[in-house]
Design an enzyme around this catalytic site. Structure first.
Site, PDB file in Angstrom:
ATOM      1  N   GLU A 177     -30.995 -24.712 -53.592  1.00  0.00           N
ATOM      2  CA  GLU A 177     -30.098 -25.329 -52.492  1.00  0.00           C
ATOM      3  C   GLU A 177     -29.320 -24.496 -51.702  1.00  0.00           C
ATOM      4  OE1 GLU A 177     -27.861 -28.067 -54.893  1.00  0.00           O
ATOM      5  OE2 GLU A 177     -29.615 -29.100 -55.578  1.00  0.00           O
ATOM      6  N   GLU A 284     -38.601 -31.777 -59.030  1.00  0.00           N
ATOM      7  CA  GLU A 284     -37.597 -32.716 -59.858  1.00  0.00           C
ATOM      8  C   GLU A 284     -38.007 -34.098 -59.469  1.00  0.00           C
ATOM      9  OE1 GLU A 284     -33.602 -31.314 -59.343  1.00  0.00           O
ATOM     10  OE2 GLU A 284     -34.569 -28.889 -59.224  1.00  0.00           O
TER      11      GLU A 284
END
Ligand code: XIL
Length: 393
Positions: A177, A284
């Site tokens: 991220e 994910e």
């Protein structure tokens, strides 16, 4: 060693609510006096990993609770060949204070996975959000830490954590991220970026390669299917390579929302990575059915109302489950179209009751995965199996 007394072996249906289904049986092997009986749960539904047939890895994120829960372990071992630890390898767990490393949980995770022939994905060496980097990283006593000190700490962290598991992990999410959400900015505005710019990402990959040369190194992020973010992802990959640093794959977090899966954007990403010769992992995967988009709209003014919104507290309506199944099927058909690019698909959590989407961004009963709260396969499970078993045109 497991003892098998064939004459005494009993097979019985587990007496858990909603579990009287033919796919789930438990076999109990009575043990000698003083030795606890071992219960082996035998599941009879088709296996996801077998249906994938080695075209890519089939993974799931779990925490150490699975080790003491035979019914969950049975799902894990029947369907998945790869595991990601949900939290125990993150910086706040492995080095909460400078120089104080904590590996109890991560060590137990790795040894369980190894005993059970599961490949391991390390997650994650650096989670680039301010709230996910321990505060000490950027402090030097009462003063702010210099760029040199921060870089040195980063090197120590990565070489210690990745070095400890050298040769034992198949892949590492090296940086998580780091890209900004807005279209204007390139990198997320953090202390990392302010002090080091792109350098902290590039160095992370170099340190990781040095610490564990055989692990596949991944840059992981969410919503890379948005055109603006995809552009930045491409820029980052090119930049890492231009500096001679190693990057093997990008991870698409794939936290999708029901009715809003960005198929076109996903395909554009897969195509772009195919051209760049970078592998892709769906790192994910889940599908939020109590969707969260509105939570962020209009400066958060719906949050109070939404925080009480819990439409499916017991059962998820059948029509929602059917539509979810169709969406999962379409997604897996797309993944199969790019099987030369896709290295792994990992679900984020094992069953609906464990999903982080029951808590984030507000508390509700969510139903995002292929197994329900009683570990029963959902319509989405059947749809994914069917897609995996259909010959690709
Ligand atoms: C989540 C875990 O599932 C939660 O248990 C924890 O409280 C917060 O982190 N993107 C990531 C994952 O890269 O590490 C996050 O996992 C989910 C979003």
């Amino acid at each position: 060693m497991k003892r098998v007394h064939s004459l005494m072996r009993v097979t019985f249906f587990l007496a858990l609510p909603g579990m009287m289904h033919s796919h789930l049986m438990a076999e109990e092997t009575p043990a000698s006096p003083g030795v606890a009986p071992q219960t082996e749960i035998v599941r009879t539904e088709k296996s996801l990993k077998e249906a994938v047939a080695k075209r890519f890895k089939m993974g799931v994120s779990v925490n150490n609770g699975v080790m003491t829960h035979p019914a969950e372990a049975a799902v894990l071992l029947r369907h998945f060949d790869t595991v990601t630890p949900e939290n125990c390898m993150k910086m706040n767990v492995t080095q909460p204070t400078e120089g104080v490393f904590r590996f109890e949980e991560a060590d137990a995770f790795v040894s369980y996975a190894q005993k059970n022939n599961l490949e391991i994905v390390g997650h994650t060496l650096l989670w680039a959000r301010p709230e996910n980097t321990p505060e000490w990283f950027f402090k030097d006593g009462d003063a702010p830490a210099s760029a040199e000190l921060v870089l040195k700490r980063l090197e120590t962290h990565i070489s210690t954590v990745a070095g400890r598991y050298k040769g034992k992990l198949a892949m590492w999410d090296v940086v998580n991220e780091a890209l900004a959400d807005s279209d204007e900015e390139y990198l997320r505005d953090t202390e990392w970026t302010r002090l080091l710019g792109e350098e902290y990402i590039i160095k992370s990959f170099e340190y990781a390669r040095k610490a564990d040369p055989d692990a596949l190194l991944i840059y992981n992020d969410y919503r890379c299917d948005r055109p603006g973010k995809l552009k930045k992802l491409i820029r980052l990959v090119q930049s890492i390579r231009a500096k001679g640093a190693p990057i093997d794959a990008i991870g698409l977090q794939a936290h999708y929302e029901y009715g809003m899966i960005p198929f076109e954007g996903i395909e554009a990403t897969l195509q772009a990575m195919r051209e760049l010769k970078v592998k892709v992992v769906f790192s994910e995967l889940d599908m939020d059915v109590v969707t969260r988009q509105r939570w962020y709209e209009d400066d958060g003014k719906h949050q109070e109302e939404l925080s009480k919104f819990d439409p499916y507290p017991s059962e998820c309506p059948p029509e929602v489950l059917e539509s979810q199944a169709a969406q999962y099927a379409r997604l897996f058909a797309l993944i199969l179209k790019y099987e030369d690019v896709v290295e792994r698909v990992t679900f984020w959590n094992l069953h609906d009751g464990q999903s982080w989407l029951n808590d984030w961004p507000w508390k509700r009963h969510n139903h995002p995965l292929l197994f329900d709260r009683n570990l029963r396969p959902k319509p989405a499970f059947d749809a994914v199996i069917e897609t995996l078993e259909t010959p690709v045109q």
